[in-house]
Design a protein around this motif. Structure first.
Motif, PDB file in Angstrom:
ATOM      1  N   GLY A 136    -102.096  59.285   8.592  1.00 57.51           N
ATOM      2  CA  GLY A 136    -102.613  60.367   9.189  1.00 57.51           C
ATOM      3  C   GLY A 136    -101.695  60.925  10.222  1.00 57.51           C
ATOM      4  O   GLY A 136    -101.010  61.991  10.300  1.00 57.51           O
ATOM      5  N   ALA A 137    -101.670  60.047  11.221  1.00 56.83           N
ATOM      6  CA  ALA A 137    -100.754  60.200  12.453  1.00 56.83           C
ATOM      7  C   ALA A 137    -100.405  58.889  12.936  1.00 56.83           C
ATOM      8  O   ALA A 137    -101.396  58.054  12.910  1.00 56.83           O
ATOM      9  CB  ALA A 137    -101.721  61.093  13.650  1.00 56.83           C
ATOM     10  N   SER A 138     -99.421  58.868  13.535  1.00 58.43           N
ATOM     11  CA  SER A 138     -98.837  57.383  14.013  1.00 58.43           C
ATOM     12  C   SER A 138     -99.294  57.519  15.616  1.00 58.43           C
ATOM     13  O   SER A 138     -99.767  58.384  16.156  1.00 58.43           O
ATOM     14  CB  SER A 138     -97.505  57.463  14.232  1.00 58.43           C
ATOM     15  OG  SER A 138     -96.810  58.234  14.937  1.00 58.43           O
ATOM     16  N   ILE A 139     -99.290  56.501  16.369  1.00 61.67           N
ATOM     17  CA  ILE A 139     -99.687  56.097  17.606  1.00 61.67           C
ATOM     18  C   ILE A 139     -98.948  57.014  18.496  1.00 61.67           C
ATOM     19  O   ILE A 139     -99.350  57.616  19.541  1.00 61.67           O
ATOM     20  CB  ILE A 139     -99.690  54.644  18.304  1.00 61.67           C
ATOM     21  CG1 ILE A 139    -100.375  54.630  19.768  1.00 61.67           C
ATOM     22  CG2 ILE A 139     -98.275  54.151  17.917  1.00 61.67           C
ATOM     23  CD1 ILE A 139    -101.602  55.182  19.759  1.00 61.67           C
ATOM     24  N   PHE A 140     -97.380  57.182  17.992  1.00 58.38           N
ATOM     25  CA  PHE A 140     -96.510  58.021  18.661  1.00 58.38           C
ATOM     26  C   PHE A 140     -96.974  59.579  18.690  1.00 58.38           C
ATOM     27  O   PHE A 140     -96.536  60.242  19.751  1.00 58.38           O
ATOM     28  CB  PHE A 140     -95.223  58.068  18.225  1.00 58.38           C
ATOM     29  CG  PHE A 140     -94.713  56.514  18.451  1.00 58.38           C
ATOM     30  CD1 PHE A 140     -94.511  56.088  19.680  1.00 58.38           C
ATOM     31  CD2 PHE A 140     -94.482  55.582  17.145  1.00 58.38           C
ATOM     32  CE1 PHE A 140     -93.967  54.831  19.802  1.00 58.38           C
ATOM     33  CE2 PHE A 140     -93.990  54.197  17.495  1.00 58.38           C
ATOM     34  CZ  PHE A 140     -93.635  53.818  18.776  1.00 58.38           C
ATOM     35  N   ASP A 141     -97.431  59.934  17.417  1.00 56.90           N
ATOM     36  CA  ASP A 141     -98.173  61.405  17.514  1.00 56.90           C
ATOM     37  C   ASP A 141     -99.091  61.487  18.348  1.00 56.90           C
ATOM     38  O   ASP A 141     -99.403  62.518  19.143  1.00 56.90           O
ATOM     39  CB  ASP A 141     -98.726  61.474  16.098  1.00 56.90           C
ATOM     40  CG  ASP A 141     -97.568  61.495  15.053  1.00 56.90           C
ATOM     41  OD1 ASP A 141     -96.318  62.281  15.298  1.00 56.90           O
ATOM     42  OD2 ASP A 141     -97.721  61.319  13.812  1.00 56.90           O
ATOM     43  N   PHE A 176    -102.126  69.597  15.172  1.00 53.46           N
ATOM     44  CA  PHE A 176    -100.867  69.622  15.427  1.00 53.46           C
ATOM     45  C   PHE A 176    -100.206  69.782  14.014  1.00 53.46           C
ATOM     46  O   PHE A 176    -100.553  69.484  12.801  1.00 53.46           O
ATOM     47  CB  PHE A 176    -100.293  68.617  16.158  1.00 53.46           C
ATOM     48  CG  PHE A 176    -100.367  67.303  15.708  1.00 53.46           C
ATOM     49  CD1 PHE A 176     -98.938  66.641  15.466  1.00 53.46           C
ATOM     50  CD2 PHE A 176    -101.190  66.376  15.268  1.00 53.46           C
ATOM     51  CE1 PHE A 176     -98.817  65.496  14.521  1.00 53.46           C
ATOM     52  CE2 PHE A 176    -101.115  65.190  14.725  1.00 53.46           C
ATOM     53  CZ  PHE A 176    -100.023  64.657  14.096  1.00 53.46           C
ATOM     54  N   THR A 177     -98.932  70.283  13.744  1.00 51.32           N
ATOM     55  CA  THR A 177     -98.179  70.076  12.687  1.00 51.32           C
ATOM     56  C   THR A 177     -97.138  68.960  12.826  1.00 51.32           C
ATOM     57  O   THR A 177     -96.491  68.909  13.790  1.00 51.32           O
ATOM     58  CB  THR A 177     -97.249  71.529  12.700  1.00 51.32           C
ATOM     59  OG1 THR A 177     -98.124  72.576  12.595  1.00 51.32           O
ATOM     60  CG2 THR A 177     -96.679  71.624  11.419  1.00 51.32           C
ATOM     61  N   LYS A 178     -97.241  68.377  11.613  1.00 54.35           N
ATOM     62  CA  LYS A 178     -96.488  67.129  11.415  1.00 54.35           C
ATOM     63  C   LYS A 178     -95.415  67.488  10.142  1.00 54.35           C
ATOM     64  O   LYS A 178     -95.752  67.734   9.169  1.00 54.35           O
ATOM     65  CB  LYS A 178     -97.181  65.981  11.002  1.00 54.35           C
ATOM     66  CG  LYS A 178     -96.227  64.591  10.920  1.00 54.35           C
ATOM     67  CD  LYS A 178     -97.229  63.369  11.045  1.00 54.35           C
ATOM     68  CE  LYS A 178     -96.338  62.040  10.990  1.00 54.35           C
ATOM     69  NZ  LYS A 178     -97.063  61.005  11.235  1.00 54.35           N
ATOM     70  N   THR A 179     -94.100  67.283  10.467  1.00 55.82           N
ATOM     71  CA  THR A 179     -93.096  67.627   9.499  1.00 55.82           C
ATOM     72  C   THR A 179     -92.508  66.015   8.888  1.00 55.82           C
ATOM     73  O   THR A 179     -92.213  65.320   9.914  1.00 55.82           O
ATOM     74  CB  THR A 179     -91.781  68.383  10.023  1.00 55.82           C
ATOM     75  OG1 THR A 179     -92.609  69.592  10.612  1.00 55.82           O
ATOM     76  CG2 THR A 179     -90.758  68.818   8.968  1.00 55.82           C
ATOM     77  N   LYS A 180     -92.496  65.959   7.575  1.00 57.44           N
ATOM     78  CA  LYS A 180     -91.796  64.537   7.018  1.00 57.44           C
ATOM     79  C   LYS A 180     -91.547  64.948   5.898  1.00 57.44           C
ATOM     80  O   LYS A 180     -91.990  65.785   4.680  1.00 57.44           O
ATOM     81  CB  LYS A 180     -93.211  63.437   6.860  1.00 57.44           C
ATOM     82  CG  LYS A 180     -92.730  62.209   6.494  1.00 57.44           C
ATOM     83  CD  LYS A 180     -94.060  61.282   6.302  1.00 57.44           C
ATOM     84  CE  LYS A 180     -93.627  59.921   6.134  1.00 57.44           C
ATOM     85  NZ  LYS A 180     -94.706  59.113   6.031  1.00 57.44           N
ATOM     86  N   GLU A 233    -106.893  50.778  12.837  1.00 60.98           N
ATOM     87  CA  GLU A 233    -106.209  49.962  13.745  1.00 60.98           C
ATOM     88  C   GLU A 233    -106.757  50.196  14.899  1.00 60.98           C
ATOM     89  O   GLU A 233    -106.953  51.341  15.490  1.00 60.98           O
ATOM     90  CB  GLU A 233    -104.791  50.037  13.660  1.00 60.98           C
ATOM     91  CG  GLU A 233    -104.277  51.451  13.722  1.00 60.98           C
ATOM     92  CD  GLU A 233    -102.932  51.623  13.402  1.00 60.98           C
ATOM     93  OE1 GLU A 233    -102.206  50.669  13.053  1.00 60.98           O
ATOM     94  OE2 GLU A 233    -102.343  52.735  13.675  1.00 60.98           O
ATOM     95  N   VAL A 234    -106.537  49.168  15.744  1.00 59.57           N
ATOM     96  CA  VAL A 234    -107.175  49.128  17.280  1.00 59.57           C
ATOM     97  C   VAL A 234    -105.763  48.845  18.096  1.00 59.57           C
ATOM     98  O   VAL A 234    -105.222  47.926  17.750  1.00 59.57           O
ATOM     99  CB  VAL A 234    -108.159  48.158  17.833  1.00 59.57           C
ATOM    100  CG1 VAL A 234    -108.337  47.947  19.154  1.00 59.57           C
ATOM    101  CG2 VAL A 234    -109.337  48.123  16.720  1.00 59.57           C
ATOM    102  N   ILE A 235    -105.333  49.798  18.747  1.00 60.19           N
ATOM    103  CA  ILE A 235    -104.037  49.759  19.728  1.00 60.19           C
ATOM    104  C   ILE A 235    -104.476  49.854  21.054  1.00 60.19           C
ATOM    105  O   ILE A 235    -105.176  50.730  21.629  1.00 60.19           O
ATOM    106  CB  ILE A 235    -103.294  51.098  19.072  1.00 60.19           C
ATOM    107  CG1 ILE A 235    -102.888  50.962  17.476  1.00 60.19           C
ATOM    108  CG2 ILE A 235    -101.883  51.006  19.976  1.00 60.19           C
ATOM    109  CD1 ILE A 235    -101.834  51.889  17.043  1.00 60.19           C
ATOM    110  N   ASP A 246    -105.597  67.319  12.035  1.00 62.70           N
ATOM    111  CA  ASP A 246    -106.623  67.322  13.316  1.00 62.70           C
ATOM    112  C   ASP A 246    -106.741  65.971  13.822  1.00 62.70           C
ATOM    113  O   ASP A 246    -107.375  65.017  13.001  1.00 62.70           O
ATOM    114  CB  ASP A 246    -107.981  67.996  12.795  1.00 62.70           C
ATOM    115  CG  ASP A 246    -108.948  68.235  13.862  1.00 62.70           C
ATOM    116  OD1 ASP A 246    -108.471  67.854  15.017  1.00 62.70           O
ATOM    117  OD2 ASP A 246    -109.984  68.837  13.585  1.00 62.70           O
ATOM    118  N   LEU A 247    -106.297  65.569  14.909  1.00 62.66           N
ATOM    119  CA  LEU A 247    -106.405  64.592  15.501  1.00 62.66           C
ATOM    120  C   LEU A 247    -107.679  63.983  15.730  1.00 62.66           C
ATOM    121  O   LEU A 247    -108.079  62.845  15.655  1.00 62.66           O
ATOM    122  CB  LEU A 247    -105.626  64.372  16.817  1.00 62.66           C
ATOM    123  CG  LEU A 247    -104.242  64.169  16.875  1.00 62.66           C
ATOM    124  CD1 LEU A 247    -103.694  64.036  18.229  1.00 62.66           C
ATOM    125  CD2 LEU A 247    -103.664  62.912  15.887  1.00 62.66           C
TER     126      LEU A 247
END
Length: 181
Positions: A149-154, A114-118, A85-87, A126-127
């Motif tokens: 993998g990671a949201s735009i907020f991440d 970074f560590t993501k908890t869900k 996606e292009v943001i 790894d971004l």
């Protein structure tokens, strides 16, 4: 808005009936979308011209239909084919973030973990594996990244130190989804 078109849309069965709609890669709350698309099924066949006409008669604030197409059901890409996606991220006048400096630091780094908890499960991401490209122009960001993998907020929190609760000071818009080639 679909009800306003008075199209014969197929509804789910049961107590809480709602239209059967499929959004391809839905947006998170707070993110504007351009060139988004969704599918719905009609209970009766209608000419495409009639469907377009009914959509042009409705007027919903900040919502526009640019095109309606009958998909080729034999060659319809599945939602998981839209992998990038292009943001665009543009700060409002009150927030000052040094996008250029933070972007350069990210681009020069070998890894950006970074560590993501869900749902109680931790996962190290790894971004550098998620983000394809970041460009800065006129105090705005253009980020091309994987959808999963990671949201735009991440991304905003990890690279630019902007927490999600402060993202209301930003205009965040997904410009398009990119299909895998």
């Amino acid at each position: 808005f679909l009800r306003m078109t008075q199209l014969p849309i197929v509804y789910t069965q049961g107590f809480n009936r709602h239209p059967k709609i499929h959004y391809c890669q839905p947006l998170a709350v707070g993110i504007e979308g351009k060139k988004e698309f969704f599918d719905f099924k009609l209970s009766l066949p209608l000419p495409l011209k009639e469907v377009k006409k009914r959509f042009t008669t409705i007027n919903v604030k900040d919502f526009a239909i640019y095109d309606i197409v009958q998909p080729d059901l034999e060659n319809l890409p599945s939602p998981d084919k839209y992998i990038h996606e292009v943001i665009h991220v543009t700060p409002e006048n009150e927030i000052t973030v040094n996008f250029e400096k933070c972007t350069l630091i990210f681009q020069e780094a070998e890894k950006w973990l970074f560590t993501k908890t869900k749902k109680g499960k931790e996962r190290v991401i790894d971004l550098k594996d998620v983000i394809c490209e970041i460009t800065v122009a006129d105090c705005s960001l253009k980020i091309t990244k994987k959808v999963i993998g990671a949201s735009i907020f991440d991304v905003l929190e990890q690279i630019y130190n902007i927490k999600r609760e402060n993202s209301g000071q930003l205009n965040i818009c997904r410009e398009t989804l990119l299909i895998e080639s």
